[in-house]
Design an enzyme around this catalytic site. Structure first.
Site, PDB file in Angstrom:
ATOM      1  N   SER A 109       0.809  -1.219   0.000  1.00 25.35           N
ATOM      2  CA  SER A 109       0.000   0.000   0.000  1.00 25.35           C
ATOM      3  C   SER A 109       0.844   1.272   0.000  1.00 25.35           C
ATOM      4  O   SER A 109       0.327   2.351  -0.283  1.00 25.35           O
ATOM      5  CB  SER A 109      -0.948   0.013   1.205  1.00 25.35           C
ATOM      6  OG  SER A 109      -0.247  -0.184   2.410  1.00 25.35           O
ATOM      7  N   ASP A 332      -2.924   6.187  11.970  1.00 24.79           N
ATOM      8  CA  ASP A 332      -2.138   5.644  10.868  1.00 24.79           C
ATOM      9  C   ASP A 332      -0.841   6.439  10.755  1.00 24.79           C
ATOM     10  O   ASP A 332      -0.836   7.576  10.280  1.00 24.79           O
ATOM     11  CB  ASP A 332      -2.941   5.738   9.564  1.00 24.79           C
ATOM     12  CG  ASP A 332      -2.202   5.137   8.372  1.00 24.79           C
ATOM     13  OD1 ASP A 332      -1.025   4.765   8.522  1.00 24.79           O
ATOM     14  OD2 ASP A 332      -2.806   5.059   7.280  1.00 24.79           O
ATOM     15  N   HIS A 335       1.119   5.116   6.391  1.00 25.54           N
ATOM     16  CA  HIS A 335       0.830   5.711   5.087  1.00 25.54           C
ATOM     17  C   HIS A 335       1.030   7.219   5.154  1.00 25.54           C
ATOM     18  O   HIS A 335       1.349   7.772   6.204  1.00 25.54           O
ATOM     19  CB  HIS A 335      -0.603   5.365   4.662  1.00 25.54           C
ATOM     20  CG  HIS A 335      -0.825   3.894   4.555  1.00 25.54           C
ATOM     21  ND1 HIS A 335      -1.466   3.162   5.542  1.00 25.54           N
ATOM     22  CD2 HIS A 335      -0.471   3.005   3.596  1.00 25.54           C
ATOM     23  CE1 HIS A 335      -1.506   1.887   5.188  1.00 25.54           C
ATOM     24  NE2 HIS A 335      -0.896   1.762   4.008  1.00 25.54           N
TER      25      HIS A 335
END
Length: 356
Positions: A109, A332, A335
């Site tokens: 990702s 998070d 990312h």
């Protein structure tokens, strides 16, 4: 794995005799007195390069402003190399240079993060250019039709194979059977790291296999090194370097532990609103990046390292944090927000493809 056994054995013997090689393009820059990866983050009122609202295809988990992030200073930083200037991204020039070509990101990702960034950077530069976006299994294809340029993302977190067999899901450290997808692509950008640390329910394999030996587990850094050596061998045996440019995206750092940047009061990236301006990142060199660099030195063919690790380490403010999905519960720190740090990764890719 591609190639015959004798050829593979000969190549491995050759590897053992080789001296360390610097990645070709990086060495070129250093000889010119310009290492694009040594520098600092500076505020620039002309940044960011785009507004995420103009790219409806950006996933919600990357669109931090849409998800309610209140601060905006993180959007306005530009990477400034110490000895030269990183060329500003020019989407139209990029399309003209890459006309008729295919670009493929292969990885997890974090590759998806960079792929979406590049698509938006190009689209906002030529907003009237027709494009299409389709997905076929694990392959996503963003195509700019007027220029016949395809920017693709192949989800492949480990690069080597994971195969479902009678005794469970097997992570095969010395096998790459899905490489046929990579043949003939004009530009390949590989990435792998974050999934190597997953355990428990997030771990997508039950056993590790190397040769005929099976393991319930092994040191993850050792397993990562073995897998990258398999990739390096595959690349040397199967890629025509007169037609294909190969990159490896350096390790994207997470900021889940604030002691990494010397903050003993915090816990993670949550609440961070500015970069780390101390150029000597307290945690030092990322251990996985050391593995990547060591493996790339075994490759005699021209492979370019997008050495994004150190400059990304300094951007503890660039993660979605509590603003990944519009809620304020999950954090998070892996990312990156878009616009954001992956745009700089693509400016470095742009510099390598267009200006080098």
């Amino acid at each position: 794995m591609g190639g015959g056994g004798a050829e593979l054995l000969g190549l491995l013997v050759l590897f053992s005799l080789m001296h360390h090689h610097q990645v070709e393009a990086v060495e070129k820059y250093r000889k010119k007195g310009c290492d694009l990866y040594q520098g600092k983050w500076v505020h620039d009122p002309s940044y960011p390069l785009y507004n995420a609202s103009h790219c409806h295809f950006i996933l919600q988990e990357f669109d931090c402003q849409r998800n309610g992030r209140p601060d905006k200073a993180y959007l306005g930083y530009r990477w400034k190399p110490a000895a030269c200037r990183l060329p500003r991204f020019n989407g139209r020039r990029f399309l003209l240079k890459m006309r008729g070509k295919r670009i493929m990101f292969v990885g997890d990702s974090l590759s998806l993060n960079q792929w979406q960034s590049l698509n938006c950077m190009i689209h906002t530069a030529v907003p009237k250019a027709k494009y299409s976006l389709k997905r076929i299994g694990g392959l996503s294809i963003f195509k700019f039709h007027e220029y016949n340029v395809s920017v693709m993302f192949s989800r492949n977190a480990f690069i080597v194979d994971i195969v479902k067999e009678r005794n469970g899901r097997i992570l095969k450290l010395d096998s790459i059977s899905n490489g046929e997808l990579w043949r003939g692509i004009d530009t390949l950008i590989f990435n792998s790291w974050h999934w190597w640390l997953h355990i428990g329910r997030k771990q997508p394999w039950d056993f590790i296999q190397e040769g005929k030996a099976f393991y319930k587990d092994m040191d993850r850094m050792l397993a990562y090194n073995k897998a990258l050596l398999t990739w390096a061998t595959w690349i040397q045996l199967n890629i025509d370097f007169t037609k294909t440019k190969v990159f490896f995206q350096g390790v994207s750092p997470d900021h889940g532990n604030s002691t990494y940047w010397g903050n003993s009061l915090g816990k993670s990236c949550r609440g961070e609103t500015e970069p780390e301006f101390n150029l000597n990142y307290p945690r030092g060199t990322h251990p996985a990046e050391t593995v990547v660099e060591r493996v790339l030195r075994t490759i005699s063919a021209p492979v370019y390292l997008l050495n994004i690790t150190r400059l990304s380490q300094l951007r503890k403010d660039g993660h979605p944090s509590a603003y990944g999905y519009g809620g304020h519960h999950a954090t998070d720190c892996s990312h990156w927000c878009l616009p954001g740090v992956p745009d700089t990764w693509n400016e470095l890719l742009h510099a390598a493809l267009i200006h080098n």
